[in-house]
Design a protein around this motif. Structure first.
Motif, PDB file in Angstrom:
ATOM      1  N   ASP A  26       0.835  -1.203   0.000  1.00 28.12           N
ATOM      2  CA  ASP A  26       0.000   0.000   0.000  1.00 28.12           C
ATOM      3  C   ASP A  26       0.870   1.254   0.000  1.00 28.12           C
ATOM      4  OD1 ASP A  26      -2.412  -1.356  -0.054  1.00 28.12           O
ATOM      5  OD2 ASP A  26      -2.449  -1.592   2.117  1.00 28.12           O
ATOM      6  N   LEU A  27       1.492   1.518  -1.142  1.00 24.80           N
ATOM      7  CA  LEU A  27       2.344   2.692  -1.317  1.00 24.80           C
ATOM      8  C   LEU A  27       2.002   3.362  -2.637  1.00 24.80           C
ATOM      9  CD1 LEU A  27       5.736   1.051  -0.324  1.00 24.80           C
ATOM     10  CD2 LEU A  27       4.410   2.619   1.068  1.00 24.80           C
ATOM     11  N   GLU A  28       2.296   4.647  -2.721  1.00 23.36           N
ATOM     12  CA  GLU A  28       2.048   5.377  -3.957  1.00 23.36           C
ATOM     13  C   GLU A  28       3.251   5.255  -4.886  1.00 23.36           C
ATOM     14  OE1 GLU A  28       0.943   9.382  -3.161  1.00 23.36           O
ATOM     15  OE2 GLU A  28      -0.648   8.810  -1.771  1.00 23.36           O
ATOM     16  N   VAL A  29       3.003   5.447  -6.177  1.00 23.90           N
ATOM     17  CA  VAL A  29       4.074   5.401  -7.171  1.00 23.90           C
ATOM     18  C   VAL A  29       5.064   6.528  -6.883  1.00 23.90           C
ATOM     19  CG1 VAL A  29       4.601   5.627  -9.625  1.00 23.90           C
ATOM     20  CG2 VAL A  29       2.575   4.365  -8.898  1.00 23.90           C
ATOM     21  N   GLY A  30       6.345   6.194  -6.884  1.00 25.22           N
ATOM     22  CA  GLY A  30       7.393   7.169  -6.603  1.00 25.22           C
ATOM     23  C   GLY A  30       7.872   7.163  -5.165  1.00 25.22           C
ATOM     24  N   SER A  31       7.147   6.480  -4.279  1.00 21.30           N
ATOM     25  CA  SER A  31       7.565   6.459  -2.880  1.00 21.30           C
ATOM     26  C   SER A  31       8.686   5.446  -2.667  1.00 21.30           C
ATOM     27  CB  SER A  31       6.373   6.146  -1.968  1.00 21.30           C
ATOM     28  OG  SER A  31       5.850   4.884  -2.268  1.00 21.30           O
ATOM     29  N   LYS A  32       9.460   5.666  -1.621  1.00 19.91           N
ATOM     30  CA  LYS A  32      10.608   4.820  -1.301  1.00 19.91           C
ATOM     31  C   LYS A  32      10.236   3.870  -0.168  1.00 19.91           C
ATOM     32  CE  LYS A  32      13.807   7.723  -3.363  1.00 19.91           C
ATOM     33  NZ  LYS A  32      14.252   7.294  -4.636  1.00 19.91           N
ATOM     34  N   ILE A  33      10.869   2.688  -0.170  1.00 18.19           N
ATOM     35  CA  ILE A  33      10.636   1.695   0.873  1.00 18.19           C
ATOM     36  C   ILE A  33      11.954   1.014   1.203  1.00 18.19           C
ATOM     37  CG2 ILE A  33       9.966  -0.080  -0.797  1.00 18.19           C
ATOM     38  CD1 ILE A  33       8.013  -1.119   1.381  1.00 18.19           C
ATOM     39  N   SER A  34      12.117   0.646   2.474  1.00 17.59           N
ATOM     40  CA  SER A  34      13.313  -0.066   2.928  1.00 17.59           C
ATOM     41  C   SER A  34      12.894  -1.418   3.484  1.00 17.59           C
ATOM     42  CB  SER A  34      14.033   0.718   4.018  1.00 17.59           C
ATOM     43  OG  SER A  34      14.489   1.934   3.526  1.00 17.59           O
ATOM     44  N   PHE A  35      13.594  -2.457   3.078  1.00 17.99           N
ATOM     45  CA  PHE A  35      13.345  -3.803   3.579  1.00 17.99           C
ATOM     46  C   PHE A  35      14.490  -4.177   4.509  1.00 17.99           C
ATOM     47  CE2 PHE A  35      11.362  -3.652  -0.631  1.00 17.99           C
ATOM     48  CZ  PHE A  35      10.067  -4.017  -0.306  1.00 17.99           C
ATOM     49  N   ASP A  36      14.157  -4.499   5.767  1.00 17.51           N
ATOM     50  CA  ASP A  36      15.200  -4.860   6.721  1.00 17.51           C
ATOM     51  C   ASP A  36      15.239  -6.363   6.998  1.00 17.51           C
ATOM     52  OD1 ASP A  36      12.814  -4.930   8.043  1.00 17.51           O
ATOM     53  OD2 ASP A  36      13.525  -3.891   9.837  1.00 17.51           O
ATOM     54  N   GLN A  37      14.316  -7.123   6.421  1.00 11.91           N
ATOM     55  CA  GLN A  37      14.329  -8.576   6.584  1.00 11.91           C
ATOM     56  C   GLN A  37      15.205  -9.189   5.491  1.00 11.91           C
ATOM     57  OE1 GLN A  37      10.258  -9.866   6.686  1.00 11.91           O
ATOM     58  NE2 GLN A  37      10.087  -9.441   8.864  1.00 11.91           N
ATOM     59  N   VAL A  38      16.503  -8.925   5.582  1.00 14.58           N
ATOM     60  CA  VAL A  38      17.468  -9.398   4.596  1.00 14.58           C
ATOM     61  C   VAL A  38      18.043 -10.719   5.089  1.00 14.58           C
ATOM     62  CG1 VAL A  38      19.580  -8.848   3.358  1.00 14.58           C
ATOM     63  CG2 VAL A  38      17.981  -7.031   3.947  1.00 14.58           C
ATOM     64  N   ILE A  39      17.888 -11.761   4.292  1.00 10.59           N
ATOM     65  CA  ILE A  39      18.305 -13.107   4.682  1.00 10.59           C
ATOM     66  C   ILE A  39      19.775 -13.351   4.353  1.00 10.59           C
ATOM     67  CG2 ILE A  39      17.882 -15.553   4.241  1.00 10.59           C
ATOM     68  CD1 ILE A  39      14.949 -14.665   3.653  1.00 10.59           C
ATOM     69  N   MET A  40      20.241 -12.778   3.229  1.00 11.57           N
ATOM     70  CA  MET A  40      21.620 -13.015   2.801  1.00 11.57           C
ATOM     71  C   MET A  40      22.121 -11.817   2.008  1.00 11.57           C
ATOM     72  SD  MET A  40      22.897 -16.221   0.550  1.00 11.57           S
ATOM     73  CE  MET A  40      24.561 -16.407   0.029  1.00 11.57           C
ATOM     74  N   VAL A  41      23.387 -11.455   2.240  1.00 10.98           N
ATOM     75  CA  VAL A  41      24.028 -10.392   1.468  1.00 10.98           C
ATOM     76  C   VAL A  41      25.405 -10.884   1.049  1.00 10.98           C
ATOM     77  CG1 VAL A  41      24.934  -8.049   1.489  1.00 10.98           C
ATOM     78  CG2 VAL A  41      22.822  -8.545   2.675  1.00 10.98           C
ATOM     79  N   GLU A  42      25.577 -11.155  -0.243  1.00 10.85           N
ATOM     80  CA  GLU A  42      26.875 -11.485  -0.846  1.00 10.85           C
ATOM     81  C   GLU A  42      27.715 -12.427   0.014  1.00 10.85           C
ATOM     82  OE1 GLU A  42      28.955 -11.463  -4.176  1.00 10.85           O
ATOM     83  OE2 GLU A  42      27.344 -10.021  -3.965  1.00 10.85           O
ATOM     84  N   GLY A  43      27.139 -13.560   0.393  1.00 13.45           N
ATOM     85  CA  GLY A  43      27.911 -14.569   1.105  1.00 13.45           C
ATOM     86  C   GLY A  43      27.705 -14.606   2.607  1.00 13.45           C
ATOM     87  N   SER A  44      27.264 -13.515   3.222  1.00 15.52           N
ATOM     88  CA  SER A  44      27.016 -13.548   4.662  1.00 15.52           C
ATOM     89  C   SER A  44      25.549 -13.888   4.902  1.00 15.52           C
ATOM     90  CB  SER A  44      27.371 -12.214   5.316  1.00 15.52           C
ATOM     91  OG  SER A  44      26.550 -11.196   4.841  1.00 15.52           O
ATOM     92  N   VAL A  45      25.336 -14.986   5.618  1.00 12.41           N
ATOM     93  CA  VAL A  45      23.994 -15.501   5.865  1.00 12.41           C
ATOM     94  C   VAL A  45      23.575 -15.124   7.274  1.00 12.41           C
ATOM     95  CG1 VAL A  45      22.576 -17.582   5.958  1.00 12.41           C
ATOM     96  CG2 VAL A  45      24.433 -17.419   4.310  1.00 12.41           C
ATOM     97  N   GLY A  46      22.342 -14.648   7.416  1.00 14.10           N
ATOM     98  CA  GLY A  46      21.836 -14.252   8.719  1.00 14.10           C
ATOM     99  C   GLY A  46      21.197 -15.407   9.460  1.00 14.10           C
ATOM    100  N   THR A  47      20.953 -15.198  10.754  1.00 14.86           N
ATOM    101  CA  THR A  47      20.291 -16.211  11.573  1.00 14.86           C
ATOM    102  C   THR A  47      19.147 -15.581  12.342  1.00 14.86           C
ATOM    103  OG1 THR A  47      21.904 -15.806  13.301  1.00 14.86           O
ATOM    104  CG2 THR A  47      22.332 -17.674  11.863  1.00 14.86           C
TER     105      THR A  47
END
Length: 100
Positions: A26-47
């Motif tokens: 539920d966001l308007e076109v042009g709006s920004k969003i941040s996702f903090d539920q990142v499971i993996m970034v370039e080889g580093s895996v979260g727990t």
């Protein structure tokens, strides 16, 4: 650099500048969003998630997917039921992937 993040009950593998379709937000076109539920970034895996990792994106489109037709048919009973469904979606472009 790539990242795998979670939204709408699904996981997406993304890179910077990539366009993806996700479940409706539920966001308007042009709006920004941040996702903090990142499971993996370039080889580093979260727990289960990588700490201080953020995927930033911009909404570029809201819409509905192509219609699918559902037909329920019972032979010899003269019964036919038709139903259609169009799944709503949000199209995003990935601006940046960062780990603080």
């Amino acid at each position: 650099m790539f990242a795998i993040f979670q939204t709408g009950g699904k996981q997406y593998k993304v890179q910077q500048g990539e366009k993806i379709y996700v479940e409706k937000l539920d966001l308007e076109v042009g709006s920004k969003i941040s996702f903090d539920q990142v499971i993996m970034v370039e080889g580093s895996v979260g727990t289960p998630f990588v700490k201080n990792a953020v995927v930033n994106a911009t909404v570029i489109k809201q819409g509905k997917q192509k219609k699918i037709n559902i037909i329920k048919f019972k032979s010899k009973k003269h019964h036919l039921k038709r139903q259609g469904h169009r799944q709503p979606y949000t199209q995003l472009v990935i601006d940046s992937i960062s780990v603080k």
